[in-house]
Scaffold this motif. Sequence first.
Motif, short mmCIF file in Angstrom:
data_model
loop_
_atom_site.label_atom_id
_atom_site.label_comp_id
_atom_site.label_asym_id
_atom_site.label_seq_id
_atom_site.Cartn_x
_atom_site.Cartn_y
_atom_site.Cartn_z
N THR A 9 0.81 -0.93 0.33
CA THR A 9 -0.03 -0.51 -0.23
C THR A 9 0.74 1.20 0.14
N LEU A 10 0.50 2.84 -0.19
CA LEU A 10 1.08 3.84 -0.27
C LEU A 10 1.37 3.91 0.47
N LEU A 11 0.36 3.69 1.93
CA LEU A 11 0.62 3.94 3.47
C LEU A 11 1.59 3.41 3.64
N LYS A 12 1.35 2.00 3.63
CA LYS A 12 3.12 1.50 4.02
C LYS A 12 4.11 2.09 3.37
N LEU A 13 3.93 2.15 2.59
CA LEU A 13 5.92 3.04 1.51
C LEU A 13 5.46 4.05 2.18
N LEU A 14 5.01 4.86 2.44
CA LEU A 14 5.01 6.56 3.06
C LEU A 14 5.84 6.12 4.20
N GLY A 15 5.20 5.30 5.57
CA GLY A 15 5.64 4.72 6.35
C GLY A 15 6.83 4.43 6.45
N GLN A 16 7.19 3.93 5.50
CA GLN A 16 8.34 3.38 5.90
C GLN A 16 9.43 4.10 4.58
N ALA A 17 8.96 5.56 4.44
CA ALA A 17 9.85 6.30 3.45
C ALA A 17 10.11 7.23 4.72
N THR A 18 8.80 7.41 5.62
CA THR A 18 9.66 8.43 6.20
C THR A 18 10.19 7.86 7.71
N GLU A 22 13.37 9.80 9.49
CA GLU A 22 13.91 10.31 10.47
C GLU A 22 14.76 8.96 11.13
N ARG A 23 14.86 8.25 10.79
CA ARG A 23 15.95 7.31 11.37
C ARG A 23 17.80 7.74 10.45
#
Length: 145
Positions: A9-18, A22-23
């Motif tokens: 999902t785009l939501l998962k990809l956006l979360g992974q990118a964020t 941030e890391r």
Amino acid sequence: MSMVDPHTTLLKLLGQATHAFERELNRELRAALRDDLRPAHYAVFRYLAPEGSRISELAQEAGMTQQSMGELVAHMERCGYVERTVDPSDRRARLVVLTSEGRAALGIAAEQIRRIEHRLATSLGERGSAELRQWLGRVPEALAD
């Protein structure tokens, strides 16, 4: 370059990118500043208005409870990044505002963010980076009521 599962999902990809961004930001900030900031504290910096914000406003913007935001603010206050002052529009209320040390930390973070974005532009290419910025900028509008 790794292939992305088309079913992710785009939501998962956006979360992974964020999370990746941030890391990396946290790694660089911990090297540049004292070792007392964590990614959770970035919500205070991210949502704090230039003139200051109430804890309730910060909590709402960050999608967390006032108690949790209050704990983050208290930690940052002990570290010298923010302070609570009287809200001039309602003397019963308090505003969270940056201290000079907080403004300096924000400046260091801004420089680190520019470096990370430069790394992304190098990896994605200038055109890819510009397109990513354009597409991400359109998401809020596309999802608005």
